[in-house]
Design a protein around this motif. Sequence first.
Motif, PDB file in Angstrom:
ATOM      1  N   TYR B  67       0.843  -1.208   0.000  1.00 54.76           N
ATOM      2  CA  TYR B  67       0.000   0.000   0.000  1.00 54.76           C
ATOM      3  C   TYR B  67       0.875   1.254   0.000  1.00 54.76           C
ATOM      4  O   TYR B  67       0.697   2.157  -0.818  1.00 54.76           O
ATOM      5  CB  TYR B  67      -0.927  -0.003   1.226  1.00 54.76           C
ATOM      6  CG  TYR B  67      -1.479   1.354   1.583  1.00 54.76           C
ATOM      7  CD1 TYR B  67      -2.468   1.940   0.802  1.00 54.76           C
ATOM      8  CD2 TYR B  67      -0.995   2.065   2.674  1.00 54.76           C
ATOM      9  CE1 TYR B  67      -2.964   3.196   1.109  1.00 54.76           C
ATOM     10  CE2 TYR B  67      -1.489   3.321   2.993  1.00 54.76           C
ATOM     11  CZ  TYR B  67      -2.468   3.884   2.209  1.00 54.76           C
ATOM     12  OH  TYR B  67      -2.939   5.130   2.506  1.00 54.76           O
ATOM     13  N   GLN B  70       2.507   2.221  -3.193  1.00 58.71           N
ATOM     14  CA  GLN B  70       1.683   2.824  -4.237  1.00 58.71           C
ATOM     15  C   GLN B  70       1.473   4.315  -4.013  1.00 58.71           C
ATOM     16  O   GLN B  70       1.084   5.032  -4.922  1.00 58.71           O
ATOM     17  CB  GLN B  70       0.322   2.117  -4.300  1.00 58.71           C
ATOM     18  CG  GLN B  70       0.473   0.680  -4.717  1.00 58.71           C
ATOM     19  CD  GLN B  70      -0.872  -0.020  -4.872  1.00 58.71           C
ATOM     20  OE1 GLN B  70      -1.879   0.593  -5.191  1.00 58.71           O
ATOM     21  NE2 GLN B  70      -0.877  -1.310  -4.654  1.00 58.71           N
ATOM     22  N   TYR B  71       1.716   4.755  -2.774  1.00 60.32           N
ATOM     23  CA  TYR B  71       1.402   6.150  -2.467  1.00 60.32           C
ATOM     24  C   TYR B  71       2.571   6.935  -1.890  1.00 60.32           C
ATOM     25  O   TYR B  71       2.363   8.011  -1.323  1.00 60.32           O
ATOM     26  CB  TYR B  71       0.187   6.204  -1.541  1.00 60.32           C
ATOM     27  CG  TYR B  71      -1.021   5.579  -2.195  1.00 60.32           C
ATOM     28  CD1 TYR B  71      -1.637   6.229  -3.268  1.00 60.32           C
ATOM     29  CD2 TYR B  71      -1.508   4.357  -1.796  1.00 60.32           C
ATOM     30  CE1 TYR B  71      -2.719   5.653  -3.910  1.00 60.32           C
ATOM     31  CE2 TYR B  71      -2.596   3.769  -2.435  1.00 60.32           C
ATOM     32  CZ  TYR B  71      -3.201   4.432  -3.489  1.00 60.32           C
ATOM     33  OH  TYR B  71      -4.262   3.864  -4.127  1.00 60.32           O
ATOM     34  N   MET B 155       1.243   3.697 -12.036  1.00 62.48           N
ATOM     35  CA  MET B 155       0.753   3.904 -10.685  1.00 62.48           C
ATOM     36  C   MET B 155      -0.766   4.061 -10.657  1.00 62.48           C
ATOM     37  O   MET B 155      -1.414   3.802  -9.658  1.00 62.48           O
ATOM     38  CB  MET B 155       1.407   5.142 -10.065  1.00 62.48           C
ATOM     39  CG  MET B 155       2.808   4.869  -9.602  1.00 62.48           C
ATOM     40  SD  MET B 155       2.767   3.659  -8.265  1.00 62.48           S
ATOM     41  CE  MET B 155       4.462   3.240  -8.100  1.00 62.48           C
ATOM     42  N   TYR B 161       0.488  -1.676 -12.887  1.00 69.28           N
ATOM     43  CA  TYR B 161       1.243  -1.766 -11.634  1.00 69.28           C
ATOM     44  C   TYR B 161       1.685  -3.208 -11.404  1.00 69.28           C
ATOM     45  O   TYR B 161       2.828  -3.487 -11.062  1.00 69.28           O
ATOM     46  CB  TYR B 161       0.367  -1.282 -10.482  1.00 69.28           C
ATOM     47  CG  TYR B 161       1.039  -1.341  -9.129  1.00 69.28           C
ATOM     48  CD1 TYR B 161       1.981  -0.389  -8.769  1.00 69.28           C
ATOM     49  CD2 TYR B 161       0.739  -2.353  -8.225  1.00 69.28           C
ATOM     50  CE1 TYR B 161       2.606  -0.448  -7.542  1.00 69.28           C
ATOM     51  CE2 TYR B 161       1.357  -2.416  -6.998  1.00 69.28           C
ATOM     52  CZ  TYR B 161       2.290  -1.459  -6.656  1.00 69.28           C
ATOM     53  OH  TYR B 161       2.915  -1.524  -5.440  1.00 69.28           O
ATOM     54  N   ARG B 228      -0.619  11.151  -1.047  1.00 69.32           N
ATOM     55  CA  ARG B 228       0.433  10.388  -0.388  1.00 69.32           C
ATOM     56  C   ARG B 228      -0.100   9.720   0.872  1.00 69.32           C
ATOM     57  O   ARG B 228      -1.122  10.127   1.403  1.00 69.32           O
ATOM     58  CB  ARG B 228       1.611  11.300  -0.053  1.00 69.32           C
ATOM     59  CG  ARG B 228       2.427  11.676  -1.285  1.00 69.32           C
ATOM     60  CD  ARG B 228       3.662  12.469  -0.924  1.00 69.32           C
ATOM     61  NE  ARG B 228       4.594  12.490  -2.043  1.00 69.32           N
ATOM     62  CZ  ARG B 228       4.476  13.277  -3.098  1.00 69.32           C
ATOM     63  NH1 ARG B 228       3.446  14.099  -3.199  1.00 69.32           N
ATOM     64  NH2 ARG B 228       5.355  13.234  -4.073  1.00 69.32           N
ATOM     65  N   ALA B 229       0.638   8.694   1.327  1.00 71.33           N
ATOM     66  CA  ALA B 229       0.172   7.928   2.483  1.00 71.33           C
ATOM     67  C   ALA B 229       0.138   8.778   3.742  1.00 71.33           C
ATOM     68  O   ALA B 229      -0.651   8.554   4.634  1.00 71.33           O
ATOM     69  CB  ALA B 229       1.054   6.709   2.686  1.00 71.33           C
TER      70      ALA B 229
END
Lengths: 195, 276
Positions: B67, B70-71, B155, B161, B228-229
């Motif tokens: 996870y 990806q961010y 992405m 991805y 973003r995370a």
Amino acid sequence: MNYPKLILIGVFLFLISACSNDEPTRLTNIKGLIPDLAFELTDENNAAVTEKNYSGYTTAVFFGFTSCPEVCPTTMHQWAAILKKLGDSAALVKVLFISVDPERDTTDKLKKYTALFGPAFIGLRGEDAVIKAMTKRYRVTFGYGDKDTQGDYEVSHSSAVFVFDQYGKARLLSTQSSAPDDLLHDLKNLLASSR
Amino acid sequence: MSALTYLLPWEFSPVLLLSVLIIGGLYTRAVFLKVNKERTAKFYWQVLSFYLGLLSIYIVSHTYVDYLSQYMFWVHRFQHLVLHHLGPLLLVLGGIQWVRQGVPSRFPGWHCVPVFIRLPSELCYRFIQHPVIAPVVFVGLIYMWLIPEIHFAAMLSKKLYWLMNWSMLIDGFLFWWLVLGPEWQGEQKGFKTRLLMMVVVVVPQQLLGAYLTLSRNVLYDVYDVCGRAWPISPLSDQIYGGVITWIPASMMSVLGLVLVLRRRLIYLKRAEHELS
């Protein structure tokens, strides 16, 4: 350039072309890259809504929060200006502002916020888990910074606006860096094709 | 968030889970078949290396790390460091070839596969494992997935991805297998070629890492587009990612170089021993 690289690029272009459509767009075309519009949320009038409530409309979906200092108001103002330029056909567009900060964004707060930009703007909210699942579906995310002494915190979120056509199919992606003219151009085309 | 959130896959991949279980299972079976015969320290180190490699690949692809990858650009660079460098290298050093001995004898061998599948596969394998092609593909893939437009699409699209991460893992494995696999045991069989291959892949990775780290512009806006995370400035994210590409990734390649040299040394010593 060597063969494997060429083959890889070929494969890549094939995959991309399989997803894109024929009419050229100035903004990023996301037809096929992103799933169709689907959600179960609460709107700013405390009514339960799904994507069906907006079928027939071209929808612009944005994930933001009302205490956002920069990205959200800029994007919303940009869309308010675009809708003015669209004239009559703007009645066929809804901008869905989905809060990624449901703790602070009450329905009242959302209603006041979207009223600043016009009747086409609708605030939506849901439980944290619902929003998380929805952002995952559209391959975006959000996160919170640490709280300061006043209890305020930063929120990282997507700066993109996903545009879905009247059937709920993903079509366009506009970002802060997209030129307003390009956005207007693509929206006009999209609205014209959906008549 | 509970501990489960960190351990469960962000996007469940049956292909990855099955691959890890099958390879890990066959290897474990082979280890049990071997364990009474080989009780050397080297054997135990190899076993440790294999499991570490497999576990690291699983963690970066099938837990919360996926996870984050990806961010966050820098976590993504870390993920590729493991998928393309660390994980496959550990698997090769861990003696992944034993997997073959773990296959129960009732299963048909590779020679039973129909010719129309076997022949093209062998040709592709020989082509991609050519000493000139292999390093170019190794570095080329890193560069290709970091072309901003391609990176953006990879992405944003789940399929791309997936393709990106699998291509990195498979290529990483093929490359390290070629450089440090068991097929090569001596000077005659291409010591110089392997040394050159390692040198050739270090420099472009360092250039890329330096470019990412020192660039003043945000090159990958997909992380702004998708969010973003956690809140972090785009430029810091890019700098951390650049440093990961620059230092550990090229260090891994230098480590590969040292391992090639070490293998030659052992070979020379053994040859000397046999002469005297």
